[in-house]
Design a protein around this motif. Structure first.
Motif, mmCIF file in Angstrom:
data_model
loop_
_atom_site.group_PDB
_atom_site.id
_atom_site.type_symbol
_atom_site.label_atom_id
_atom_site.label_comp_id
_atom_site.label_asym_id
_atom_site.label_seq_id
_atom_site.Cartn_x
_atom_site.Cartn_y
_atom_site.Cartn_z
ATOM 1 N N ARG A 197 0.838 -1.203 0.000
ATOM 2 C CA ARG A 197 0.000 0.000 0.000
ATOM 3 C C ARG A 197 0.871 1.250 0.000
ATOM 4 N NH1 ARG A 197 -4.881 0.096 4.176
ATOM 5 N NH2 ARG A 197 -5.362 -1.718 2.865
ATOM 6 N N VAL A 198 1.909 1.220 0.821
ATOM 7 C CA VAL A 198 2.869 2.331 0.840
ATOM 8 C C VAL A 198 3.574 2.435 -0.511
ATOM 9 C CG1 VAL A 198 5.015 3.167 1.877
ATOM 10 C CG2 VAL A 198 3.207 2.244 3.334
ATOM 11 N N ALA A 199 3.901 1.285 -1.082
ATOM 12 C CA ALA A 199 4.597 1.252 -2.374
ATOM 13 C C ALA A 199 3.791 1.958 -3.454
ATOM 14 C CB ALA A 199 4.884 -0.187 -2.780
ATOM 15 N N SER A 200 2.492 1.721 -3.486
ATOM 16 C CA SER A 200 1.660 2.332 -4.527
ATOM 17 C C SER A 200 1.664 3.852 -4.423
ATOM 18 C CB SER A 200 0.222 1.793 -4.428
ATOM 19 O OG SER A 200 -0.371 2.158 -3.189
ATOM 20 N N VAL A 201 1.683 4.373 -3.199
ATOM 21 C CA VAL A 201 1.702 5.829 -3.000
ATOM 22 C C VAL A 201 3.060 6.413 -3.385
ATOM 23 C CG1 VAL A 201 1.524 7.684 -1.294
ATOM 24 C CG2 VAL A 201 -0.038 5.732 -1.175
ATOM 25 N N ILE A 202 4.128 5.797 -2.871
ATOM 26 C CA ILE A 202 5.482 6.308 -3.117
ATOM 27 C C ILE A 202 5.823 6.259 -4.603
ATOM 28 C CG2 ILE A 202 7.938 5.844 -2.750
ATOM 29 C CD1 ILE A 202 7.219 4.980 0.100
ATOM 30 N N LEU A 203 5.548 5.134 -5.255
ATOM 31 C CA LEU A 203 5.889 4.985 -6.674
ATOM 32 C C LEU A 203 5.037 5.908 -7.547
ATOM 33 C CD1 LEU A 203 6.397 1.125 -6.842
ATOM 34 C CD2 LEU A 203 8.160 2.885 -7.035
ATOM 35 N N ALA A 204 3.782 6.104 -7.164
ATOM 36 C CA ALA A 204 2.926 7.029 -7.922
ATOM 37 C C ALA A 204 3.471 8.453 -7.835
ATOM 38 C CB ALA A 204 1.499 6.966 -7.394
ATOM 39 N N PHE A 205 3.883 8.864 -6.638
ATOM 40 C CA PHE A 205 4.438 10.204 -6.450
ATOM 41 C C PHE A 205 5.726 10.378 -7.258
ATOM 42 C CE2 PHE A 205 7.277 13.072 -4.039
ATOM 43 C CZ PHE A 205 6.532 14.239 -4.141
ATOM 44 N N ALA A 206 6.603 9.362 -7.200
ATOM 45 C CA ALA A 206 7.869 9.435 -7.942
ATOM 46 C C ALA A 206 7.617 9.449 -9.451
ATOM 47 C CB ALA A 206 8.762 8.252 -7.563
ATOM 48 N N ILE A 211 5.007 10.746 -10.962
ATOM 49 C CA ILE A 211 4.512 12.084 -11.315
ATOM 50 C C ILE A 211 5.682 13.045 -11.515
ATOM 51 C CG2 ILE A 211 3.260 14.100 -10.426
ATOM 52 C CD1 ILE A 211 1.337 12.096 -9.064
ATOM 53 N N ILE A 212 6.653 12.975 -10.606
ATOM 54 C CA ILE A 212 7.840 13.842 -10.731
ATOM 55 C C ILE A 212 8.582 13.538 -12.021
ATOM 56 C CG2 ILE A 212 10.092 14.392 -9.738
ATOM 57 C CD1 ILE A 212 8.886 13.799 -6.984
ATOM 58 N N GLN A 213 8.724 12.249 -12.333
ATOM 59 C CA GLN A 213 9.512 11.836 -13.492
ATOM 60 C C GLN A 213 8.902 12.307 -14.810
ATOM 61 O OE1 GLN A 213 12.376 10.017 -12.821
ATOM 62 N NE2 GLN A 213 12.996 10.342 -14.925
ATOM 63 N N VAL A 214 7.567 12.289 -14.903
ATOM 64 C CA VAL A 214 6.925 12.661 -16.166
ATOM 65 C C VAL A 214 6.734 14.177 -16.297
ATOM 66 C CG1 VAL A 214 5.727 10.459 -16.329
ATOM 67 C CG2 VAL A 214 4.566 12.377 -15.256
ATOM 68 N N PHE A 215 6.997 14.904 -15.228
ATOM 69 C CA PHE A 215 6.895 16.372 -15.280
ATOM 70 C C PHE A 215 7.997 16.900 -16.190
ATOM 71 C CE2 PHE A 215 4.335 19.391 -12.987
ATOM 72 C CZ PHE A 215 4.976 20.604 -13.155
ATOM 73 N N PRO A 216 7.686 17.734 -17.180
ATOM 74 C CA PRO A 216 8.736 18.254 -18.076
ATOM 75 C C PRO A 216 9.869 18.902 -17.275
ATOM 76 C CG PRO A 216 6.563 18.843 -18.883
ATOM 77 C CD PRO A 216 6.351 18.247 -17.525
ATOM 78 N N SER A 225 16.191 11.958 -10.050
ATOM 79 C CA SER A 225 16.921 10.717 -9.799
ATOM 80 C C SER A 225 16.163 9.762 -8.883
ATOM 81 C CB SER A 225 18.289 11.034 -9.176
ATOM 82 O OG SER A 225 19.057 11.854 -10.019
ATOM 83 N N LEU A 226 15.094 10.243 -8.254
ATOM 84 C CA LEU A 226 14.396 9.434 -7.247
ATOM 85 C C LEU A 226 13.753 8.173 -7.816
ATOM 86 C CD1 LEU A 226 12.533 11.830 -4.778
ATOM 87 C CD2 LEU A 226 14.269 10.122 -4.232
ATOM 88 N N LEU A 227 12.981 8.306 -8.895
ATOM 89 C CA LEU A 227 12.181 7.178 -9.372
ATOM 90 C C LEU A 227 13.012 5.932 -9.678
ATOM 91 C CD1 LEU A 227 9.528 5.877 -10.204
ATOM 92 C CD2 LEU A 227 9.821 6.884 -12.475
ATOM 93 N N PRO A 228 14.063 6.009 -10.510
ATOM 94 C CA PRO A 228 14.804 4.777 -10.790
ATOM 95 C C PRO A 228 15.430 4.140 -9.553
ATOM 96 C CG PRO A 228 15.914 6.697 -11.733
ATOM 97 C CD PRO A 228 14.580 7.153 -11.281
ATOM 98 N N ILE A 229 15.831 4.963 -8.582
ATOM 99 C CA ILE A 229 16.440 4.412 -7.371
ATOM 100 C C ILE A 229 15.381 3.751 -6.486
ATOM 101 C CG2 ILE A 229 17.643 5.003 -5.225
ATOM 102 C CD1 ILE A 229 19.160 7.127 -6.888
ATOM 103 N N ILE A 230 14.246 4.434 -6.283
ATOM 104 C CA ILE A 230 13.164 3.846 -5.482
ATOM 105 C C ILE A 230 12.666 2.553 -6.137
ATOM 106 C CG2 ILE A 230 10.798 4.156 -4.653
ATOM 107 C CD1 ILE A 230 11.369 7.170 -4.489
#
Length: 209
Positions: A49-58, A60-65, A92-97
């Protein structure tokens, strides 16, 4: 081509300084991402459940221009070096998380059960068994993050940063192809070298695994 090499020979000291600034921004952004991203990846692996929130947030950051994100950060933190570092940290967060999460999930459950059977605490199991086995995935994430960060860092001049992007955008403004080639080629070489070295490290840990 001769003009380009002449330009390099006359401006190598300036390019060296810009390369140092570029590498420094990338390293600081990556270190912050490791300090935050690995614990978040561990938390994600422990709780879906935590994973779905954290990965979704990361995500969003990654796809932001990237330019838009840097502009928002400039409004929040002002112009300069540290604003660029914050931007590189976020990118850099998404690939590391994600790779920390996937790496820990890929550890064979029977191995974890053996660790529990010999009396390991959850921290010992993570530190001595699960984390070492997930290192190839984590290094793959770092590899992706570094290449992304080197590219995004070329946008630093838009928000008052330095680095090789300054050479590229000065070349665009002055319509000087030698400046553009110098900044772009050195940035590309940095990305290729980083990708090669981290690829070697990833292969080594896979072999040891």
């Amino acid at each position: 081509m001769n003009d380009f090499f002449t330009y390099l020979s006359r401006n190598w000291d300036q390019l060296l300084e810009l390369t140092y600034q570029h590498i420094l921004m990338v390293i600081l952004g990556l270190l912050l991402a490791l300090l935050v991203g690995i614990p978040l990846g561990i938390m994600s692996a422990r709780n879906e459940r935590v994973a779905s929130v954290i990965l979704a947030f990361a995500n969003i950051i990654q796809v932001f221009p990237s330019l838009a994100l840097l502009a928002v950060l400039m409004i929040m933190f002002g112009l300069g070096f540290y604003t660029v570092v914050i931007g590189l940290f976020l990118y850099s967060l998404l690939p590391i998380i994600r790779n920390t999460y996937v790496g820990l999930k890929e550890v064979d459950e029977s191995i974890s059960q053996v660790g529990k059977g010999v009396g390991m605490t959850p921290f010992q199991l993570l530190y001595k068994v699960q984390f070492p086995l997930s290192l190839p995935f984590i290094i793959a994430g770092i590899r992706i993050a570094v290449v992304i960060a080197i590219g995004v860092a070329t946008l630093a001049p838009f928000i008052g940063g330095e680095g090789l992007g300054r050479e590229i955008y000065a070349g665009i403004n002055l319509r000087d192809p030698n400046k553009i080639y110098a900044g772009a080629i050195v940035a590309a070489i940095l990305a290729i070298i980083a990708d090669f070295l981290l690829g070697k490290a990833e292969s080594r840990f896979k072999t040891e695994k």
